[in-house]
Write a protein that holds these residues in place. Structure first.
Motif, PDB file in Angstrom:
ATOM      1  N   ASP A   1       0.777  -1.413   0.139  1.00 48.67           N
ATOM      2  CA  ASP A   1      -0.059  -0.141  -0.061  1.00 48.67           C
ATOM      3  C   ASP A   1       0.937   1.305   0.064  1.00 48.67           C
ATOM      4  O   ASP A   1       0.183   2.268   0.064  1.00 48.67           O
ATOM      5  N   LEU A   2       2.246   1.230  -0.116  1.00 48.50           N
ATOM      6  CA  LEU A   2       3.028   2.275   0.058  1.00 48.50           C
ATOM      7  C   LEU A   2       2.965   3.300  -1.096  1.00 48.50           C
ATOM      8  O   LEU A   2       2.666   2.746  -2.271  1.00 48.50           O
ATOM      9  N   ASP A   3       2.679   4.300  -0.765  1.00 46.35           N
ATOM     10  CA  ASP A   3       2.586   5.657  -1.908  1.00 46.35           C
ATOM     11  C   ASP A   3       3.909   6.024  -1.975  1.00 46.35           C
ATOM     12  O   ASP A   3       4.463   6.551  -0.922  1.00 46.35           O
ATOM     13  N   ILE A   4       4.595   6.091  -3.103  1.00 43.77           N
ATOM     14  CA  ILE A   4       6.139   6.059  -3.347  1.00 43.77           C
ATOM     15  C   ILE A   4       6.273   7.588  -3.445  1.00 43.77           C
ATOM     16  O   ILE A   4       7.292   8.129  -2.778  1.00 43.77           O
ATOM     17  N   GLU A   5       5.350   8.488  -3.609  1.00 42.94           N
ATOM     18  CA  GLU A   5       5.581   9.993  -3.419  1.00 42.94           C
ATOM     19  C   GLU A   5       5.159  10.292  -1.843  1.00 42.94           C
ATOM     20  O   GLU A   5       6.255  11.065  -1.591  1.00 42.94           O
ATOM     21  N   GLN A   6       4.823   9.612  -1.072  1.00 40.77           N
ATOM     22  CA  GLN A   6       4.688   9.900   0.347  1.00 40.77           C
ATOM     23  C   GLN A   6       6.334   9.354   0.653  1.00 40.77           C
ATOM     24  O   GLN A   6       6.855  10.070   1.810  1.00 40.77           O
ATOM     25  N   VAL A   7       6.612   8.243   0.256  1.00 41.99           N
ATOM     26  CA  VAL A   7       7.919   7.669   1.008  1.00 41.99           C
ATOM     27  C   VAL A   7       8.966   8.509   0.307  1.00 41.99           C
ATOM     28  O   VAL A   7       9.957   8.980   1.098  1.00 41.99           O
ATOM     29  N   TYR A   8       8.810   9.120  -0.654  1.00 40.14           N
ATOM     30  CA  TYR A   8       9.927  10.193  -1.066  1.00 40.14           C
ATOM     31  C   TYR A   8       9.877  11.403  -0.286  1.00 40.14           C
ATOM     32  O   TYR A   8      10.912  11.953   0.139  1.00 40.14           O
ATOM     33  N   MET A   9       8.765  11.875  -0.124  1.00 40.45           N
ATOM     34  CA  MET A   9       8.743  13.053   1.019  1.00 40.45           C
ATOM     35  C   MET A   9       9.265  12.801   2.328  1.00 40.45           C
ATOM     36  O   MET A   9       9.840  13.606   2.898  1.00 40.45           O
ATOM     37  N   ILE A  10       8.803  11.558   2.739  1.00 38.58           N
ATOM     38  CA  ILE A  10       9.776  11.165   4.178  1.00 38.58           C
ATOM     39  C   ILE A  10      10.891  10.988   4.076  1.00 38.58           C
ATOM     40  O   ILE A  10      11.725  11.368   5.243  1.00 38.58           O
ATOM     41  N   LEU A  11      11.545  10.522   2.999  1.00 37.01           N
ATOM     42  CA  LEU A  11      13.034  10.363   2.745  1.00 37.01           C
ATOM     43  C   LEU A  11      13.569  11.731   2.890  1.00 37.01           C
ATOM     44  O   LEU A  11      14.643  11.858   3.508  1.00 37.01           O
ATOM     45  N   GLN A  12      13.006  12.734   2.212  1.00 38.34           N
ATOM     46  CA  GLN A  12      13.592  13.983   1.991  1.00 38.34           C
ATOM     47  C   GLN A  12      13.464  14.852   3.428  1.00 38.34           C
ATOM     48  O   GLN A  12      14.257  15.798   3.706  1.00 38.34           O
TER      49      GLN A  12
END
Length: 137
Positions: free
Chosen positions: A105-116
């Motif tokens: 269910d991961l939203d890659i855009e959200q993951v990228y935002m969290i990463l940054q």
């Protein structure tokens, strides 16, 4: 000694996370191996922060948490970390649960935002824990 192993793992995972911040969003979307490296570094960073909280709670004989989020709340209540950190770390604990249990269910855009954006709270936590341990010496 277990606490210091967790701190070392945390420090190493934070370095990985910081290195992975240079990955572009497009590459994170398109490269499964890169995604897996990023997910792993994030999961280890967050899990290590939880393990550190659990170790301190046990060592100090504080109230037993009912959840990972509560572990950070207990550290905040006892003045080990700031209330601002509590919220950020609690949110990351929730994200860790998605990484581990609902990765489909991961939203890659959200993951990228969290990463940054969210490494800053983990780094602040690292400093707070180091400060706390030095005061205990």
């Amino acid at each position: 000694m277990r606490l210091y192993r967790h701190i070392q793992e945390f420090e190493n995972a934070l370095a990985d996370w910081e290195r992975y911040q240079s990955i572009s969003e497009g590459r994170l979307f398109s490269d499964r191996d890169i995604r897996n490296m990023v997910f792993h570094a994030m999961m280890i960073s967050i899990q290590s922060s939880i393990d550190i909280a659990s170790d301190i709670i046990a060592d100090e004989k504080l109230e037993k948490p009912g959840s990972y989020r509560e572990a950070f709340e207990i550290l905040g209540t006892n003045g080990i970390i700031t209330e601002e950190m509590v919220q950020g770390l609690a949110d990351l604990a929730g994200f860790r649960n998605i990484l581990v249990h609902r990765y489909g269910d991961l939203d890659i855009e959200q993951v990228y935002m969290i990463l940054q954006e969210d490494l800053v709270v983990l780094k602040a936590y690292f400093v707070a824990i180091r400060t706390y341990l030095q005061k205990k010496k």
